[in-house]
Enzyme design. Sequence first.
Site, PDB file in Angstrom:
ATOM      1  N   GLY A 160       0.648   5.496   1.368  1.00  0.00           N
ATOM      2  CA  GLY A 160      -0.064   6.481   2.163  1.00  0.00           C
ATOM      3  C   GLY A 160       0.551   7.857   2.029  1.00  0.00           C
ATOM      4  CB  THR A 161      -0.257  11.024   3.803  1.00  0.00           C
ATOM      5  OG1 THR A 161      -1.647  10.878   3.489  1.00  0.00           O
ATOM      6  CG2 THR A 161       0.122  12.486   3.680  1.00  0.00           C
TER       7      THR A 161
ATOM      8  N   GLY B 195       0.817  -1.207   0.000  1.00  0.00           N
ATOM      9  CA  GLY B 195       0.000   0.000   0.000  1.00  0.00           C
ATOM     10  C   GLY B 195       0.847   1.251   0.000  1.00  0.00           C
TER      11      GLY B 195
ATOM     12  CE  LYS C 203       4.254   4.764   7.633  1.00  0.00           C
ATOM     13  NZ  LYS C 203       3.446   5.173   8.800  1.00  0.00           N
TER      14      LYS C 203
ATOM     15  N   GLY D 173       4.271   7.489   3.554  1.00  0.00           N
ATOM     16  CA  GLY D 173       5.173   6.467   3.050  1.00  0.00           C
ATOM     17  C   GLY D 173       4.435   5.314   2.410  1.00  0.00           C
TER      18      GLY D 173
ATOM     19  CG  ASP E 188      -5.903   8.098  11.418  1.00  0.00           C
ATOM     20  OD1 ASP E 188      -7.101   8.345  11.158  1.00  0.00           O
ATOM     21  OD2 ASP E 188      -5.069   7.825  10.546  1.00  0.00           O
TER      22      ASP E 188
END
EC number: 2.7.11.1
Length: 489
Positions: free
Chosen positions: A20-21, A18, A40, A23, A132
């Site tokens: 993300g913002t 995946g 990550k 990494g 979050d």
Amino acid sequence: MSSAVKLADRYLMTKRLGDGTFGEVMLAKKIDTGDRVAIKRMKKKFYSWEEAMSLREVKSLKKLNHPNIIKLREVIRENDILYFVFEFMQENLYELMKDRDRYFPESVIRNIIYQVLQGLAFMHKNGFFHRDMKPENIMCNGTELVKIADFGLAREIRSKPPYTDYVSTRWYRAPEILLRSTSYNSPIDMWALGCIMAELYILRPLFPGTSEMDQLFKIISILGTPNKDEWPEGYQLASAMNFRFQQVVATPMEQVVNTISKEGMKLMMDMMLWNPEKRPNANQSLRYKYFQVAEKLGAPVVSQPAPGSIRKTSAASVKSDTKAMTAKAAKKDYIGSENVSPQQPAKVIDRHINRNLPLNKETLFEKSDNKPLGPTKSNEAKPTAKEIYLSKSKYVPGQVSKDTHQNQIMTTNGLTGTTKTTTFSAKKEGRTAVQTRFEYAYGYIPSFGARQTGPTVSNQTNNHSANNSHSPNKMSNTGRVDWAAKYVK
């Protein structure tokens, strides 16, 4: 944690999981042991270890060692790029839900919520709150083991406000954050978990708002208007941003989440109380009657899959569930939310559940008769519910597009039959204070902040000006309140 070790010498990257913002995440295998890990890779460059170690995610995960919190194995800095090596989990809770073709038994939901609460209790006790919480940030090995992940937004409880107000995914955002509070704390994690708990029962988001204001309206439409005496701080926050609570009677939650027990309903509703100070903390929640059952709760003893084991996908998990339910139904000793006939074993349908259906009587308000959720028309690969939802047009009447500099609006004069096309040119930046406040309150930008250029009028007649009393700077739009005119008076 070392910068001397090279990543390629220790790990073999296998595939991308995946992005993300902050990494991207890769699946990798540790060369010497064969263990699978998730790595990550941070997008930002870090030029010193001191800078890397000051990251919130590192600071929090270094202190949090718990069976229900994702384990950070090591941190590697190579060529100013930072890599986090995490233990590998099969999927996240969102993926587990979207692959279901039937509702979860309450015993499964109870165990999932119990484990998340265990992780939150440990986190809050050690001085952190997540900020979050959402299904994508709860990692799973099937339904047996869940762990809280992604501490990129985590905060220390003792840190002083004001905090940044834009945290958590909108659907799981607590009302105090939606009302722009800057002094929130760990109760926002409890609100989010209440929303996740409801989603586990109905397999779709409880409050799927399309904007911050729409999110508040969706919460009010189900929970009802908060009492001013019950939450005076909320009314102060609302007044500060020029928001007025609609007077709405609460929808009975039994109609929305209709497969939950009374004990589960009590816990879920308490976690979603308007006033954050009245929500139970994680430790208090674990003492609710919902968890006082004659069954084993918590993480299994073995949390890491064997190195050579084959990943048990969500689809395989569904098939296993179906086989188990069929066998138990044949013995007539199975109690759960599924009703499977022993003569006709349940057929597993490869389908995609639309978890974003609107909350109405045809979707959620119907009484559950314990039937499977039903098949789709095609077995072809389909986009996820979130991709479908985010790809839809978010047009709001009167809103100036953020992606274009010019918008054309056609209005028709009902008396003369003439049609006027007006082109508005608006800047992306430099909104006025009035426009900004209007967007916060109503979810769209009023057109009175735009500059009108090049009006063209077709089918003009001699009596057009006599019949049309609108000034050149006003628009006629039947059925709409002219908010702009009201605002500039």
